[in-house]
Design a protein around this motif. Structure first.
Motif, PDB file in Angstrom:
ATOM      1  N   MET A  87     -68.718 -19.940-103.182  1.00 42.62           N
ATOM      2  CA  MET A  87     -68.714 -18.561-102.707  1.00 42.62           C
ATOM      3  C   MET A  87     -68.112 -17.702-103.804  1.00 42.62           C
ATOM      4  O   MET A  87     -67.126 -18.094-104.421  1.00 42.62           O
ATOM      5  CB  MET A  87     -67.887 -18.448-101.423  1.00 42.62           C
ATOM      6  CG  MET A  87     -67.886 -17.070-100.820  1.00 42.62           C
ATOM      7  SD  MET A  87     -69.514 -16.445-100.338  1.00 42.62           S
ATOM      8  CE  MET A  87     -69.861 -17.452 -98.934  1.00 42.62           C
ATOM      9  N   ARG A  88     -68.700 -16.562-104.050  1.00 39.72           N
ATOM     10  CA  ARG A  88     -68.205 -15.658-105.089  1.00 39.72           C
ATOM     11  C   ARG A  88     -67.168 -14.720-104.473  1.00 39.72           C
ATOM     12  O   ARG A  88     -67.508 -13.783-103.776  1.00 39.72           O
ATOM     13  CB  ARG A  88     -69.379 -14.856-105.651  1.00 39.72           C
ATOM     14  CG  ARG A  88     -68.992 -13.830-106.689  1.00 39.72           C
ATOM     15  CD  ARG A  88     -70.198 -13.170-107.322  1.00 39.72           C
ATOM     16  NE  ARG A  88     -71.145 -12.653-106.344  1.00 39.72           N
ATOM     17  CZ  ARG A  88     -71.634 -11.420-106.338  1.00 39.72           C
ATOM     18  NH1 ARG A  88     -71.294 -10.571-107.274  1.00 39.72           N
ATOM     19  NH2 ARG A  88     -72.485 -11.031-105.424  1.00 39.72           N
ATOM     20  N   PRO A  89     -65.862 -14.964-104.720  1.00 37.93           N
ATOM     21  CA  PRO A  89     -64.839 -14.068-104.174  1.00 37.93           C
ATOM     22  C   PRO A  89     -64.830 -12.744-104.942  1.00 37.93           C
ATOM     23  O   PRO A  89     -64.963 -12.722-106.164  1.00 37.93           O
ATOM     24  CB  PRO A  89     -63.529 -14.827-104.357  1.00 37.93           C
ATOM     25  CG  PRO A  89     -63.789 -15.806-105.445  1.00 37.93           C
ATOM     26  CD  PRO A  89     -65.265 -16.073-105.463  1.00 37.93           C
ATOM     27  N   LEU A  90     -64.683 -11.654-104.198  1.00 37.57           N
ATOM     28  CA  LEU A  90     -64.659 -10.326-104.795  1.00 37.57           C
ATOM     29  C   LEU A  90     -63.478  -9.532-104.255  1.00 37.57           C
ATOM     30  O   LEU A  90     -63.043  -9.727-103.125  1.00 37.57           O
ATOM     31  CB  LEU A  90     -65.959  -9.571-104.466  1.00 37.57           C
ATOM     32  CG  LEU A  90     -67.258 -10.174-105.008  1.00 37.57           C
ATOM     33  CD1 LEU A  90     -68.459  -9.421-104.442  1.00 37.57           C
ATOM     34  CD2 LEU A  90     -67.275 -10.149-106.519  1.00 37.57           C
ATOM     35  N   ASP A  91     -62.972  -8.622-105.072  1.00 34.51           N
ATOM     36  CA  ASP A  91     -61.933  -7.694-104.631  1.00 34.51           C
ATOM     37  C   ASP A  91     -62.600  -6.518-103.940  1.00 34.51           C
ATOM     38  O   ASP A  91     -63.737  -6.159-104.245  1.00 34.51           O
ATOM     39  CB  ASP A  91     -61.119  -7.190-105.819  1.00 34.51           C
ATOM     40  CG  ASP A  91     -60.333  -8.300-106.500  1.00 34.51           C
ATOM     41  OD1 ASP A  91     -60.117  -9.353-105.865  1.00 34.51           O
ATOM     42  OD2 ASP A  91     -59.940  -8.117-107.662  1.00 34.51           O
ATOM     43  N   GLY A  92     -61.879  -5.897-103.019  1.00 38.40           N
ATOM     44  CA  GLY A  92     -62.453  -4.751-102.326  1.00 38.40           C
ATOM     45  C   GLY A  92     -61.391  -3.946-101.614  1.00 38.40           C
ATOM     46  O   GLY A  92     -60.191  -4.219-101.725  1.00 38.40           O
ATOM     47  N   GLN A  93     -61.855  -2.971-100.874  1.00 42.06           N
ATOM     48  CA  GLN A  93     -60.947  -2.132-100.112  1.00 42.06           C
ATOM     49  C   GLN A  93     -61.630  -1.595 -98.870  1.00 42.06           C
ATOM     50  O   GLN A  93     -62.834  -1.411 -98.838  1.00 42.06           O
ATOM     51  CB  GLN A  93     -60.405  -0.992-100.967  1.00 42.06           C
ATOM     52  CG  GLN A  93     -61.459  -0.128-101.613  1.00 42.06           C
ATOM     53  CD  GLN A  93     -60.863   0.819-102.639  1.00 42.06           C
ATOM     54  OE1 GLN A  93     -59.678   0.777-102.941  1.00 42.06           O
ATOM     55  NE2 GLN A  93     -61.682   1.683-103.171  1.00 42.06           N
ATOM     56  N   VAL A  94     -60.810  -1.378 -97.842  1.00 39.98           N
ATOM     57  CA  VAL A  94     -61.253  -0.741 -96.615  1.00 39.98           C
ATOM     58  C   VAL A  94     -60.602   0.630 -96.595  1.00 39.98           C
ATOM     59  O   VAL A  94     -59.380   0.741 -96.697  1.00 39.98           O
ATOM     60  CB  VAL A  94     -60.823  -1.558 -95.369  1.00 39.98           C
ATOM     61  CG1 VAL A  94     -61.200  -0.827 -94.100  1.00 39.98           C
ATOM     62  CG2 VAL A  94     -61.436  -2.937 -95.405  1.00 39.98           C
ATOM     63  N   LEU A  95     -61.418   1.671 -96.502  1.00 37.71           N
ATOM     64  CA  LEU A  95     -60.912   3.045 -96.543  1.00 37.71           C
ATOM     65  C   LEU A  95     -61.073   3.717 -95.189  1.00 37.71           C
ATOM     66  O   LEU A  95     -62.147   3.629 -94.577  1.00 37.71           O
ATOM     67  CB  LEU A  95     -61.670   3.855 -97.600  1.00 37.71           C
ATOM     68  CG  LEU A  95     -61.587   3.326 -99.025  1.00 37.71           C
ATOM     69  CD1 LEU A  95     -62.536   4.102 -99.926  1.00 37.71           C
ATOM     70  CD2 LEU A  95     -60.169   3.410 -99.545  1.00 37.71           C
ATOM     71  N   PHE A 115     -57.899  -5.589-100.706  1.00 37.19           N
ATOM     72  CA  PHE A 115     -57.758  -7.030-100.563  1.00 37.19           C
ATOM     73  C   PHE A 115     -58.217  -7.693-101.851  1.00 37.19           C
ATOM     74  O   PHE A 115     -59.002  -7.147-102.610  1.00 37.19           O
ATOM     75  CB  PHE A 115     -58.529  -7.571 -99.348  1.00 37.19           C
ATOM     76  CG  PHE A 115     -60.002  -7.304 -99.360  1.00 37.19           C
ATOM     77  CD1 PHE A 115     -60.888  -8.175 -99.982  1.00 37.19           C
ATOM     78  CD2 PHE A 115     -60.514  -6.175 -98.756  1.00 37.19           C
ATOM     79  CE1 PHE A 115     -62.240  -7.928 -99.986  1.00 37.19           C
ATOM     80  CE2 PHE A 115     -61.878  -5.914 -98.747  1.00 37.19           C
ATOM     81  CZ  PHE A 115     -62.738  -6.795 -99.367  1.00 37.19           C
ATOM     82  N   ARG A 116     -57.666  -8.899-102.100  1.00 32.28           N
ATOM     83  CA  ARG A 116     -57.986  -9.649-103.308  1.00 32.28           C
ATOM     84  C   ARG A 116     -58.784 -10.896-102.949  1.00 32.28           C
ATOM     85  O   ARG A 116     -58.515 -11.544-101.944  1.00 32.28           O
ATOM     86  CB  ARG A 116     -56.702 -10.076-104.029  1.00 32.28           C
ATOM     87  CG  ARG A 116     -55.919  -8.946-104.622  1.00 32.28           C
ATOM     88  CD  ARG A 116     -54.636  -9.410-105.314  1.00 32.28           C
ATOM     89  NE  ARG A 116     -53.684 -10.009-104.375  1.00 32.28           N
ATOM     90  CZ  ARG A 116     -53.437 -11.320-104.281  1.00 32.28           C
ATOM     91  NH1 ARG A 116     -54.044 -12.178-105.051  1.00 32.28           N
ATOM     92  NH2 ARG A 116     -52.559 -11.775-103.421  1.00 32.28           N
ATOM     93  N   ARG A 117     -59.745 -11.217-103.799  1.00 30.78           N
ATOM     94  CA  ARG A 117     -60.512 -12.454-103.700  1.00 30.78           C
ATOM     95  C   ARG A 117     -61.037 -12.697-102.288  1.00 30.78           C
ATOM     96  O   ARG A 117     -60.824 -13.743-101.698  1.00 30.78           O
ATOM     97  CB  ARG A 117     -59.690 -13.637-104.190  1.00 30.78           C
ATOM     98  CG  ARG A 117     -59.295 -13.500-105.666  1.00 30.78           C
ATOM     99  CD  ARG A 117     -58.582 -14.713-106.227  1.00 30.78           C
ATOM    100  NE  ARG A 117     -59.222 -15.979-105.925  1.00 30.78           N
ATOM    101  CZ  ARG A 117     -60.288 -16.481-106.555  1.00 30.78           C
ATOM    102  NH1 ARG A 117     -60.833 -15.813-107.528  1.00 30.78           N
ATOM    103  NH2 ARG A 117     -60.793 -17.654-106.211  1.00 30.78           N
ATOM    104  N   GLY A 118     -61.765 -11.716-101.761  1.00 34.51           N
ATOM    105  CA  GLY A 118     -62.350 -11.857-100.431  1.00 34.51           C
ATOM    106  C   GLY A 118     -63.722 -12.489-100.484  1.00 34.51           C
ATOM    107  O   GLY A 118     -64.432 -12.389-101.486  1.00 34.51           O
ATOM    108  N   TRP A 119     -64.088 -13.169 -99.414  1.00 34.14           N
ATOM    109  CA  TRP A 119     -65.427 -13.728 -99.310  1.00 34.14           C
ATOM    110  C   TRP A 119     -65.820 -13.743 -97.830  1.00 34.14           C
ATOM    111  O   TRP A 119     -64.973 -13.889 -96.958  1.00 34.14           O
ATOM    112  CB  TRP A 119     -65.507 -15.121 -99.933  1.00 34.14           C
ATOM    113  CG  TRP A 119     -64.786 -16.197 -99.190  1.00 34.14           C
ATOM    114  CD1 TRP A 119     -65.335 -17.074 -98.294  1.00 34.14           C
ATOM    115  CD2 TRP A 119     -63.388 -16.511 -99.244  1.00 34.14           C
ATOM    116  NE1 TRP A 119     -64.366 -17.908 -97.799  1.00 34.14           N
ATOM    117  CE2 TRP A 119     -63.163 -17.585 -98.364  1.00 34.14           C
ATOM    118  CE3 TRP A 119     -62.306 -15.980 -99.945  1.00 34.14           C
ATOM    119  CZ2 TRP A 119     -61.901 -18.137 -98.161  1.00 34.14           C
ATOM    120  CZ3 TRP A 119     -61.058 -16.526 -99.745  1.00 34.14           C
ATOM    121  CH2 TRP A 119     -60.859 -17.592 -98.874  1.00 34.14           C
TER     122      TRP A 119
END
Length: 156
Positions: A87-95, A115-119
């Motif tokens: 699974m490719r973990p990605l950083d993201g954000q909830v606004l 969040f860091r390294r989410g999948w």
């Protein structure tokens, strides 16, 4: 003296590194807990000593009306398609989106959680019922390695 009113939690935007930003109507899991470890000291019978332990965060669960956008489904499908099951973990954000300067006007980001390294660990399509005229809701559940509060830049 000015009074600061709370934002109405009407809309959330999910932004993930390389994926299209997607708006959601519901989001849960924006919490962080610190575990407590108790130590029973011999001779001290009035109370156990309590110490902070590991931090934990639940999965983020986001729900929205189904659209033609496939980016989140494609991200989840990468796991199924790869031979190694990676699974490719990605950083993201909830606004949190709110109207700028009141209850009317364009929605802007007023608060956020990164969040860091989410999948994606679970993706659910809508339930169908011909007897109901409800919006077709799909949901996405994201596991991650930590959550932090961010304050987006405000429009001037």
């Amino acid at each position: 003296m000015s009074v600061e009113y709370p934002y109405l939690a009407a809309s959330f935007r999910l932004e993930i590194d390389t994926l299209t930003a997607v708006d959601f109507a519901e989001c849960t899991g924006l919490s962080v807990d610190v575990g407590v470890e108790e130590y029973l000291e011999g001779g001290e019978n009035r109370f156990p000593h309590r110490f902070p332990s590991r931090m934990s965060t639940p999965n983020l669960v986001l729900k929205r009306g189904a659209t033609t956008d496939r980016s989140l489904w494609d991200w989840f499908e990468e796991y199924v398609q790869t031979k190694s099951g990676q699974m490719r973990p990605l950083d993201g954000q909830v606004l949190l989106l709110a109207a700028n300067g009141g209850t009317e006007g364009p929605l802007t980001a007023v608060r956020g959680w990164s969040f860091r390294r989410g999948w994606p660990v679970k993706i659910t399509g809508p339930d169908f019922n011909a007897m109901s005229a409800a919006v077709a809701i799909e949901s996405l559940e994201i596991a991650h390695h930590g959550l932090s509060l961010i304050l987006p830049r405000r429009a001037s």
